[in-house]
Design an enzyme around this catalytic site. Structure first.
Site, short mmCIF file in Angstrom:
data_model
loop_
_atom_site.label_atom_id
_atom_site.label_comp_id
_atom_site.label_asym_id
_atom_site.label_seq_id
_atom_site.Cartn_x
_atom_site.Cartn_y
_atom_site.Cartn_z
N LYS A 1 30.00 21.11 -28.46
CA LYS A 1 31.15 20.67 -29.64
C LYS A 1 30.77 20.88 -31.06
CE LYS A 1 30.87 16.23 -28.46
NZ LYS A 1 30.04 16.07 -27.24
N ARG B 1 35.04 7.96 -29.68
CA ARG B 1 34.38 8.12 -28.36
C ARG B 1 34.73 6.84 -27.29
NH1 ARG B 1 29.46 11.45 -30.35
NH2 ARG B 1 28.62 12.07 -28.57
N ARG C 1 17.82 22.48 -25.66
CA ARG C 1 18.02 22.09 -26.93
C ARG C 1 16.78 21.18 -27.66
NH1 ARG C 1 23.66 19.28 -28.73
NH2 ARG C 1 22.26 17.45 -27.97
N ARG D 1 15.22 16.90 -30.53
CA ARG D 1 15.64 15.35 -30.80
C ARG D 1 15.38 14.51 -29.94
NH1 ARG D 1 22.46 16.30 -31.04
NH2 ARG D 1 22.13 14.32 -30.02
N ARG E 1 23.17 9.32 -21.58
CA ARG E 1 24.41 9.70 -22.64
C ARG E 1 25.58 10.08 -21.83
NH1 ARG E 1 21.40 13.92 -25.86
NH2 ARG E 1 23.24 14.35 -26.93
P1 AMP Z 1 26.17 13.47 -31.07
O1 AMP Z 1 25.70 14.48 -31.84
O2 AMP Z 1 27.63 13.73 -31.06
O3 AMP Z 1 25.97 13.91 -29.43
O4 AMP Z 1 25.89 12.14 -31.21
C1 AMP Z 1 24.45 11.45 -31.12
C2 AMP Z 1 24.63 9.92 -31.06
O5 AMP Z 1 25.12 9.35 -32.23
C3 AMP Z 1 25.44 9.51 -29.64
O6 AMP Z 1 24.53 9.66 -28.46
C4 AMP Z 1 25.50 8.26 -30.23
O7 AMP Z 1 24.36 7.37 -30.27
C5 AMP Z 1 25.68 8.45 -31.78
N1 AMP Z 1 27.36 8.73 -31.91
C6 AMP Z 1 27.94 9.65 -32.39
N2 AMP Z 1 29.14 9.51 -32.35
C7 AMP Z 1 29.48 8.43 -32.23
C8 AMP Z 1 30.61 7.61 -31.93
N3 AMP Z 1 31.82 8.05 -32.23
N4 AMP Z 1 30.76 6.32 -31.55
C9 AMP Z 1 29.31 5.66 -31.27
N5 AMP Z 1 28.17 6.39 -31.39
C10 AMP Z 1 28.11 7.95 -31.97
#
Ligand code: AMP
Length: 186
Positions: free
Chosen positions: A8, A83, A122, A128, A139
């Site tokens: 993404k 989400r 990654r 990370r 996740r």
């Molecule tokens: P990502 O980089 O999009 O995978 O997001 C990393 C982490 O940020 C996720 O595993 C969540 O803990 C948090 N996060 C990102 N976007 C959201 C969202 N829309 N709602 C809740 N938590 C989020």
């Protein structure tokens, strides 16, 4: 939309650049706050490190203020938001209030095991905290339970554009642009 590791972030940057709009990544904003040690970052980190979602209210408030910034006036791409169902409802009211309209919901489809492999790779490169195997599995579970159902919600509105996210980055990008060509702009 798409599970963790679907690509993404990478594709969002390319699409946003193409359309001359900002890519707004909730994950990136959270990570920036964690890095700076802000109160938002301190709160978000607890959830992120465990592979859980940050509470809707915190996330919604953050997105609301971000899309009110001037660079988002002519449109924006959301990466990793909404989400949850509560976020969908909140986004609806936000975009109505700002006079925007949702043009498309892009879904990247990927093979689950390939995604785990990608994320572990990654983890080696970026380090990370939420890319350990246990957290990755969590996740993916949270995605399946909370986020996957949103595809049907947006599908019912006729907004879903589904693209095969497997393969080379450039090939996926081409598929995305081809699919988005068919979407009428608002
Ligand atoms: P990502 O980089 O999009 O995978 O997001 C990393 C982490 O940020 C996720 O595993 C969540 O803990 C948090 N996060 C990102 N976007 C959201 C969202 N829309 N709602 C809740 N938590 C989020």
């Amino acid at each position: 939309m798409g599970p963790p590791g679907a690509g993404k972030g990478t594709q969002a940057t390319a699409v946003a650049e193409h359309f001359g709009i900002p890519a707004i990544s909730t994950g990136d904003i959270f990570r920036a706050n964690v890095g700076q040690g802000t109160p938002l970052g301190v709160e978000a980190k607890r959830y992120m490190d465990a592979g859980e979602y940050v509470p809707d209210e915190v996330t919604n408030n953050m997105v609301r203020s971000r899309i009110a910034e001037s660079d988002a006036g002519a449109g924006f791409l959301l990466d990793g938001y909404p989400r949850t169902l509560a976020q969908v409802t909140e986004l609806d009211s936000m975009i109505q209030a700002t006079g925007h309209q949702l043009d498309a919901v892009l879904v990247l489809t990927v093979d689950q095991e390939a995604v785990v492999t990608r994320l572990l790779k990654r983890a080696e490169i970026e380090g990370r905290a939420d890319d350990t195997e246990d957290v990755i599995r969590r996740r993916l579970e949270v995605y399946a339970a909370e986020t996957e159902p949103l595809i049907a919600v947006y599908g019912g509105r006729g907004l879903v554009v589904s693209v095969d996210g497997m393969g080379e980055i450039a090939d996926v990008q081409q598929r995305i642009f081809a699919a988005l060509d068919d979407v009428p702009e608002s």
